[in-house]
Design an enzyme around this catalytic site. Structure first.
Site, mmCIF file in Angstrom:
data_model
loop_
_atom_site.group_PDB
_atom_site.id
_atom_site.type_symbol
_atom_site.label_atom_id
_atom_site.label_comp_id
_atom_site.label_asym_id
_atom_site.label_seq_id
_atom_site.Cartn_x
_atom_site.Cartn_y
_atom_site.Cartn_z
ATOM 1 N N THR A 98 0.798 -1.524 0.080
ATOM 2 C CA THR A 98 0.193 0.085 0.196
ATOM 3 C C THR A 98 1.053 1.421 0.455
ATOM 4 O O THR A 98 2.119 1.129 0.242
ATOM 5 C CB THR A 98 -1.403 0.421 1.296
ATOM 6 O OG1 THR A 98 -0.309 -0.080 2.259
ATOM 7 C CG2 THR A 98 -1.909 -1.244 1.682
ATOM 8 N N GLY A 156 15.106 0.243 -3.751
ATOM 9 C CA GLY A 156 14.072 -0.454 -4.623
ATOM 10 C C GLY A 156 14.891 -1.676 -4.925
ATOM 11 O O GLY A 156 15.132 -2.299 -3.725
ATOM 12 N N GLY A 209 6.716 10.964 -15.268
ATOM 13 C CA GLY A 209 6.773 9.788 -14.710
ATOM 14 C C GLY A 209 7.276 8.873 -13.482
ATOM 15 O O GLY A 209 7.276 8.455 -12.098
ATOM 16 N N GLU A 212 5.807 12.557 -9.129
ATOM 17 C CA GLU A 212 4.779 11.847 -8.609
ATOM 18 C C GLU A 212 3.552 13.597 -8.829
ATOM 19 O O GLU A 212 4.727 14.231 -9.095
ATOM 20 C CB GLU A 212 4.794 11.666 -7.410
ATOM 21 C CG GLU A 212 5.352 10.081 -6.718
ATOM 22 C CD GLU A 212 4.282 8.883 -7.337
ATOM 23 O OE1 GLU A 212 2.842 9.648 -7.852
ATOM 24 O OE2 GLU A 212 4.924 7.668 -6.422
ATOM 25 N N ASP A 223 11.013 11.451 1.818
ATOM 26 C CA ASP A 223 11.273 9.789 1.155
ATOM 27 C C ASP A 223 12.859 9.462 2.035
ATOM 28 O O ASP A 223 12.721 8.373 2.663
ATOM 29 C CB ASP A 223 10.791 9.228 -0.452
ATOM 30 C CG ASP A 223 11.150 7.924 -0.956
ATOM 31 O OD1 ASP A 223 10.330 7.134 -0.538
ATOM 32 O OD2 ASP A 223 12.435 8.091 -1.321
ATOM 33 N N LYS A 227 14.019 6.693 5.067
ATOM 34 C CA LYS A 227 14.916 5.003 4.078
ATOM 35 C C LYS A 227 16.091 5.389 5.682
ATOM 36 O O LYS A 227 16.432 4.221 6.067
ATOM 37 C CB LYS A 227 15.416 5.087 2.722
ATOM 38 C CG LYS A 227 14.265 4.781 2.073
ATOM 39 C CD LYS A 227 14.562 5.369 0.781
ATOM 40 C CE LYS A 227 13.821 4.739 -0.631
ATOM 41 N NZ LYS A 227 13.650 5.598 -1.766
ATOM 42 N N GLY A 319 10.512 1.594 -9.706
ATOM 43 C CA GLY A 319 9.986 1.235 -11.136
ATOM 44 C C GLY A 319 9.267 0.484 -10.356
ATOM 45 O O GLY A 319 9.506 -0.489 -8.846
#
Length: 339
Positions: A98, A156, A209, A212, A223, A227, A319
């Site tokens: 989510t 990622g 893309g 955001e 973000d 992390k 990605g």
């Protein structure tokens, strides 16, 4: 264990990447580990598809693409969503994808705790509940003797948490310094190569893309700060939450500052520092020929150790499939512990 029944919560970019990765790799996983991956429920924010006998990954993707939800999945579509999904079907593993919520960690926090208290393992890509409640999440997992995996929450496809735990267990890690946000790295890389303004480069990255529509979490360093907290807790054993991180983003970086740095042989990068002395995210000057001189959406991190000196890892930090690859690695690691 002949099969692993999976509930996938969240069917945006990451969730769809997980379904695609399972579709591509399930035969290999069955052949190598003797375990069949079976999606028994998949849910987005307003609908779901639920079947004890398993769902077709490609049909899930097609249904979402054509109708925008999962309620129209043939025969097994439903309006059931949220925590209720975890009550209506037997499962072994929750894969939680989510969207990150840095305000209260929901719905990831409640979904994860519900799974733990039902003695289920959890794999997540989410940063919110980890950045806010890392200690609580892990304590409940340990109490219920279940596994909690979150490699995809940092970097990622860049391997770092599993890498530190499995490849560097003999070394004491004192710090991690790196680029942990692909969007900001792309923007700063483009500003350097094109000489363009922050505003124009941000708009371009939104059109592609990469950024955001609301880029705040990325460009203001939120973000990367999440992390930073996850790495501090998971690798360095620092009991920290999001509020412990000093954060400065890139929105005030000018093309003039980047050109000036360039003339002196430097680049400007958004750098996260994780150590017992500092938890911070901020734009910094790095040398052009250093490990920090990575372009595009790449992430990197230099891990400083006592025995192995400095080890640098690099990988795509954004990605759908890239993030899903890290989640599938966590799923496989759980399978390996049970076989």
């Amino acid at each position: 264990m002949n099969e692993l029944k999976i509930i996938l919560m969240g069917f945006g970019a990451v969730g769809k990447g997980v379904a695609k990765a399972i579709s591509v790799k399930k035969d290999n996983i069955k052949e190598k580990y003797g375990v069949t991956l079976k999606l028994v429920a998949v849910a987005d924010s307003s609908s779901s598809a639920i079947s004890e006998s398993g769902l077709d990954e490609d049909l899930l993707l097609k249904t979402k693409e054509t109708s925008g939800n999962l309620a129209s999945y043939p025969e097994f579509g439903s309006k059931i969503n949220g925590e209720e999904v975890l009550d209506v079907v037997e499962y072994d593993l929750l894969v939680e994808a989510t969207p990150t919520n840095i305000n209260d960690g929901e719905p990831a926090k409640s979904l994860t705790l519900k799974a733990f208290n039902s003695k289920k393992d959890v794999v997540t890509s989410n940063k919110g509940h980890l950045a806010l409640f890392f200690s609580e999440m892990n304590e409940v997992a340990e109490k219920n003797n279940v596994q909690f995996k979150y490699e995809a929450s940092v970097g990622g496809a860049m391997p770092i948490i599993n890498f530190a735990e499995e490849t560097l267990p003999s070394s004491k890690i004192s710090s991690i310094i790196g680029i942990l946000n692909g969007t900001t790295n792309y923007i700063l890389s483009r500003m350097t190569s094109e000489g363009s303004s922050y505003k124009n480069t941000l708009q371009e990255s939104q059109q592609l893309g990469i950024a955001e529509t609301d880029p705040t979490q990325d460009v203001e360093g939120i973000d990367a700060a999440c992390k930073t907290v996850i790495l501090a807790n998971s690798i360095l054993g620092i009991d920290a939450t999001y509020s412990d991180v000093e954060v400065v983003g890139i929105s005030k970086i000018t093309s003039e500052a980047i050109q000036l740095a360039d003339k002196e042989g430097y680049l400007i990068k958004l750098i996260a520092e994780v150590s017992k002395d500092a938890l911070k995210v901020s734009p910094r000057l790095v040398k052009k020929n250093s490990p920090y001189a990575v372009d595009g959406t790449l992430n990197m991190a230099t891990i400083k150790t006592d025995l192995a000196d400095e080890v640098t890892v690099v990988g795509k930090g954004a990605g759908s499939l890239e993030t899903a690859s890290a989640m599938l690695t966590d799923v496989i690691n759980i399978i390996k512990t049970k076989n």
